[in-house]
Each structure stands twice: as structure tokens, then as C-alpha cells.
Design an enzyme around this catalytic site. Structure first.
Site, PDB file in Angstrom:
ATOM      1  CE1 TYR A 119      -8.844  -5.648   4.939  1.00 53.06           C
ATOM      2  CE2 TYR A 119      -7.490  -4.815   3.321  1.00 53.06           C
ATOM      3  CZ  TYR A 119      -7.722  -5.937   4.316  1.00 53.06           C
ATOM      4  OH  TYR A 119      -6.410  -6.074   4.051  1.00 53.06           O
TER       5      TYR A 119
ATOM      6  CG  HIS B 145      -4.448  -4.130  -0.685  1.00 49.16           C
ATOM      7  ND1 HIS B 145      -3.773  -3.759  -0.014  1.00 49.16           N
ATOM      8  CD2 HIS B 145      -3.848  -5.394  -1.097  1.00 49.16           C
ATOM      9  CE1 HIS B 145      -2.115  -4.176  -0.223  1.00 49.16           C
ATOM     10  NE2 HIS B 145      -2.475  -5.524  -1.235  1.00 49.16           N
TER      11      HIS B 145
ATOM     12  CD  GLU C  60      -2.860  -1.482   2.348  1.00 47.16           C
ATOM     13  OE1 GLU C  60      -3.135  -0.566   3.147  1.00 47.16           O
ATOM     14  OE2 GLU C  60      -3.228  -2.308   2.635  1.00 47.16           O
TER      15      GLU C  60
ATOM     16  CD1 TRP D 299      -5.436  -7.961   7.025  1.00 45.20           C
ATOM     17  CD2 TRP D 299      -3.789  -8.458   6.418  1.00 45.20           C
ATOM     18  NE1 TRP D 299      -4.783  -7.291   8.114  1.00 45.20           N
ATOM     19  CE2 TRP D 299      -3.585  -7.452   7.799  1.00 45.20           C
ATOM     20  CE3 TRP D 299      -2.191  -8.526   5.470  1.00 45.20           C
ATOM     21  CZ2 TRP D 299      -2.350  -7.339   7.793  1.00 45.20           C
ATOM     22  CZ3 TRP D 299      -1.930  -8.405   5.427  1.00 45.20           C
ATOM     23  CH2 TRP D 299      -1.282  -7.472   7.147  1.00 45.20           C
TER      24      TRP D 299
END
Length: 550
Positions: free
Chosen positions: A236, A234, A168, A293
Site C-alpha cells: 500500500y 501487502h 497481516e 484488494w
């Protein structure tokens, strides 16, 4: 990592950055796009927009992130992760900028452990997380120098290792600034002689909600002289609807550009509720990899797949990732580079319909006709079928198994899958229906409930409820009851479905938390609203019976 959920601070145009990147690339004498796309790979490489092995077989990551840099003593974790059926582990490392530097000897040992456990190893530097917004973060250039310092360790590992330059590596401040240093870091590693597949994480704390990686992906791919560049998103709380997930993944697939979901979470929090079901279903449909994760050790434990690094204590999130629909148990295939029968691509035939014998009030023995395979059948998985859902209840190397932990006087439906050494799974057998005996006495019972507030913020909180079966027989299906005293309201839940009337709350389980083995437990997590007073419930019932408050 979890801090990927951030809000925007500024938005800038990416046009000048893209032009600068392209001009800089041409000045370096890079390959034209067509040349880059056709470059031959060594070991794991990109071909026609897909990650493939050296033999040209597709490799679709189904794996877990593991925080090795912060928990270097948890050396058993890679074996435990492999035991779940995962084929990939993404390992957190530090280049020394923010945390203790992982030495060449340590990294070599990690690679050896990955290979010993037949796992593809994605190595990432975590110190770059949130650069530009987090003042403690390091640069991609610093991370590239770290990889170059490890070149002697990494050379020759192209079949087994993917290099994720930096986790990130840009926050939400001027995310367009991510493009040039990302390109420079890629070219620095290629100039140093690295032939590995290189993974790059998106800006916006990995979530690319402003589309900078998406819009610059082709230019970045063309700037890699080998063509072995893998993009990582990623997912989320930004990805809280099916449409957002589907649109992003398909943008890369339609463009013929390689993509993996390098991190994702499912449990909701104060930022939102990720749509992990669509992430996993779309990845399976599109043939894209994903890496959940994370294994254990999160400071916010809602994202621990295994509690306290114990593979026998999976969280509800862990149960979802490993045993849920489109999860690791259903979709993971070991890399063929590990030899044996793992280059087998043909699934076994379906087993015969199981027959039931030795039916008691708490168990049943099942026998079925063997499957056949072009190499060999490695074993069988017995599942309990409940409508459209399945729960694996037993595994066997042979064609007979006893399923324990059943409830007296209850109807069950069982079916069988065969699997081979490569992880290929057969079609499901026809199911058999079995009703257990009533038994001479009611089964012994008992329950205990633990309630914890794991995080609070103004107007809200996150809670976790652990339901333990202290009896001697399994619980199959349950209803939990409790009451809030201070006007709290459950706003979202994972591992169960809530209903609330005033302060009274009832919870019924998700498919993967409905069975609680004797002396076992399941965990339900939730977010709620509160007005400043947040007293824990004083009592709990399970199926109408009072439970001990743990």
C-alpha cells in the site's frame, strides 16, 4: 486489508528472535535447507523459488480479494470475479475470534464454488490482523487450530487451495516478535499433516517496512519441512516509489525465495500514493503473482474494484486492475489443473489486418483473417489503439464484429488479438484506421455529475466524482470543469489528470476512463486539502456543456 497503512510505534532487533527460531527448529529435527528445498510437492507447490502446479507448470496468480466472511450472501461474486479473467481469488474467512466463524460446511462450499469457476482459492483467516497493536486481533496459533479443525475439508484440495495462515498477523509494535509464532504456526500445520502450499503474510500490517520478513525469509523457509512456503507482501502507501517496489520484489527473486503480492492498492489516500503501475509491471517482468484488494464492500469504497458488488459498475481502480497495462485481461492464465485446453502454452498466430465496412456515424463493422493455434482459437478481442494505449471495445467468437458507441466524424484505429482456451493471447494484428461518418444531425447529448466526500481528516479530504453520460451516443474523450468555493486544492487524483488555477479545476481522463458509453458512467477519485470548510462544487461542465448535478 486497508488498515495495513500504519506508522511505526517501535523498532527492535531481530537477532535473538532469529537465533531462537533456528534453535527451536533444529530441536524439532527439521530438514536441512537443501532437503527442504528439494522436497516433492503435492498439487500446488514450490519448486526452485516458484509456485508451480502438480505437473510442474508455473502458476502466476492474477486475482482479487473477496470479503466472504463479512458478505457471505454475495455468492455470485466468485463467478463475477472469474468473468473478469482472474485466475485466483483470496477469500476472507474468520476463525471465530473476532467475527462469526466460517463453518466447515461454508468453507467446503467456497472451495466448490472456486473449483466450479476454475479459480485457485487462497483461504485466509482475517482475525489475526494487526496482532500486538490491535487489541481485538487473534493469534496465529488460534488460526492454526482453526485450519486443523478444517482438515477433513481441506485434505485432497492441494491442487486448488493455498492456505494463508493469518492476514497481516502483526502490527508495528515489536514486529520482530512475528517470526517465532509464524514459524510455530507453520510447523503446527505440518505436524498435523497438511501438505498444502502455505502462505504467510508479513508484519507491519502486511507491509514489512522494517524488513523483518525479508531478513528472516530464508530461516522461515528452511523451517518448513516440505519447502512449500509462499511469502506474501501487502503493498500500500509504504510502496510509493518505483525504487521501493523494485528493491523489495527483487530481494526475494535474487534469493530464489517465492513471493506474491497478496494485497495491493493503487488509489492514494492521506497516507500516500502507492505505485501500482510499478507493482504490476515488475510482477509481470519477474513472473510474480498478485491479488488486488478488493472486489467490493470496503468501508472505504475507494478500494472497491466493483461498486456494490456489481461487475457492470467497475470503479476507476477496477478498470485499472482488470483492463489497464499489465492487468488481468492482459496477463492472467487459468490454472492447467482445470483441464480442457488450459494446459496449452502456445499462443495463437496473429489475426489478419481487419478491414472496415458498414461505417456509420456511431459504429463500424470489422472483419479479419482467422488465426491458427495448436489446439483451438477460442475467440478474438478487438482493441482501439490510441498511441501507446489500448482499450478493448469488443470480443467475438468469430472473425467479424460490430463496434458500437462511436462518435460521429472521429478517426479511430482498431486492431485484433486472438486467444485460446488456456488464456494465451496472440501478437496484435496490424491496425486499420477508420473515420466515422459525420451524421445528419449532431448526436444527442447530456451529462450528470455526482460529487461525494467519502472521508475527511484535519486539513484534508477524499472525494469521488461520478460522470454519467445521459445522452444516446458514447462520449470519447472529455474535459470536466468545476470550481471550489472554499480554497480547496486537489492534491492527487486517479482516473483523471487535474489542472487547477485558483478555485477553478479542469480534469481530463485517464486512458481507462476516457470513453463513457451511452447511459454509462465513469468515476474519478481524488484527495484534496481543505481548511475546515469544504463546500461541494455547485456546478459542473463536460466539454463546455453544463451538466445536471446528481
Amino acid at each position: 486489508m486497508r488498515t495495513a497503512r500504519r506508522t511505526a510505534k517501535s523498532t527492535t532487533t531481530v537477532i535473538l528472535t532469529v537465533l531462537s527460531t533456528l534453535l527451536g527448529f533444529l530441536a524439532l529435527g527439521g530438514l536441512a535447507p537443501a532437503q527442504a528445498a528439494s522436497a516433492a510437492g503435492t498439487g500446488l507447490h514450490i519448486s526452485d523459488g516458484r509456485l508451480v502446479e502438480g505437473n510442474g507448470n508455473d502458476f502466476i496468480m492474477r486475482g482479487v480479494n473477496h470479503a466472504h466472511a463479512w458478505y457471505p450472501g454475495e455468492t455470485q461474486s466468485l463467478a463475477d470475479i472469474k468473468a473478469t479473467g482472474a485466475n485466483t481469488v483470496r477469500v476472507v474467512l474468520s476463525d471465530g475470534y473476532r467475527w462469526s466463524r466460517n463453518s466447515p460446511e461454508d468453507v467446503a462450499a467456497v472451495i466448490d464454488q472456486c473449483k466450479a469457476n476454475r479459480l485457485i482459492c487462497v483461504l485466509e483467516v482475517h482475525d489475526t490482523t494487526g496482532y500486538g497493536e490491535d487489541s481485538a486481533a487473534g493469534t496465529l496459533d488460534h488460526a492454526a487450530d482453526y485450519w486443523i479443525s478444517l482438515k477433513d475439508v481441506l485434505d485432497g484440495q492441494e491442487d486448488y487451495v493455498v492456505i494463508d495462515i493469518g492476514n497481516e498477523p502483526w502490527g508495528n509494535t515489536d514486529p520482530a516478535g512475528w517470526t517465532a509464532p509464524t514459524t510455530a504456526a507453520i510447523q503446527k500445520l505440518r505436524a498435523a499433516g497438511f501438505a498444502h502450499t502455505i502462505m504467510i503474510d508479513a508484519p507491519n500490517w502486511g507491509q514489512d517496512w522494517e524488513g523483518v520478513m525479508r531478513d528472516n525469509a530464508q530461516a522461515l523457509y528452511d523451517a518448513d519441512s516440505t519447502g512449500n512456503l509462499l511469502f506474501s507482501i501487502h503493498m500500500y502507501s509504504v510502496y510509493d516509489t518505483a525504487q521501493k517496489v523494485t528493491d523489495y520484489l527483487n530481494t526475494f527473486v535474487d534469493a530464489g525465495l517465492p513471493l506474491v503480492i497478496g494485497e495491493f492498492g493503487g488509489p492514494a489516500d492521506q497516507y500516500g500514493d502507492p505505485d501500482e503501475d510499478t507493482m504490476m509491471a515488475d510482477a509481470e517482468q519477474l513472473g510474480l503473482g498478485w491479488i488486488a484488494w478488493s472486489w467490493s464492500g470496503n468501508t472505504d469504497p475507494v478500494l472497491d474494484l466493483a461498486i456494490d458488488f456489481d461487475p457492470a459498475r467497475l470503479s476507476s481502480w477496477g478498470e485499472r486492475v482488470f483492463h489497464g497495462a499489465d492487468g488481468i485481461a492482459q496477463t492472467s492464465h487459468e490454472a492447467t489443473v482445470f483441464g480442457g485446453a488450459s494446459d496449452d502454452t502456445e499462443a495463437p498466430t496473429a489475426p489478419g489486418t481487419p478491414t472496415a465496412s458498414a461505417v456509420t456515424d456511431t459504429s463500424v463493422s470489422l472483419t479479419w483473417a482467422a488465426s491458427s493455434d495448436n489446439v483451438a482459437v477460442a475467440g478474438y478481442d478487438v482493441v482501439r489503439v490510441n498511441g501507446a494505449t489500448e482499450t478493448t471495445v469488443a470480443s467475438s467468437a468469430g472473425t467479424t464484429v460490430t463496434v458500437p458507441g462511436l462518435t460521429a466524424g472521429t478517426a479511430y484505429s482498431f486492431a485484433v488479438y486472438a486467444r485460446d482456451a488456456a488464456g494465451n493471447r496472440s501478437a496484435r494484428s496490424a491496425a486499420v484506421s477508420v473515420t466515422t461518418d459525420e451524421g445528419s444531425t449532431a448526436p444527442a447529448g447530456g451529462c450528470a455529475v455526482g460529487y461525494d466526500v467519502v472521508g475527511e481528516w484535519q486539513g484534508g479530504f477524499q472525494g469521488e466524482i461520478t460522470i454519467s453520460n445521459t445522452g444516446t451516443t458514447a462520449i470519447d474523450g472529455w474535459t470536466l470543469g468545476f470550481a471550489f468555493a472554499d480554497g480547496q486544492t486537489v492534491t492527487n487524483m486517479w482516473g483523471g489528470t487535474p489542472a487547477q488555477s485558483g478555485g477553478s479545476v479542469t480534469v481530463v481522463p485517464a486512458s481507462y476512463t476516457s470513453a463513457i458509453a451511452a447511459n454509462g458512467s465513469v468515476t474519478v477519485g481524488f484527495t484534496g486539502s481543505q481548511n475546515g470548510t469544504n463546500t461541494a462544487p455547485a456546478a459542473f461542465t463536460l466539454n463546455g456543456a453544463a451538466c445536471t448535478v446528481a
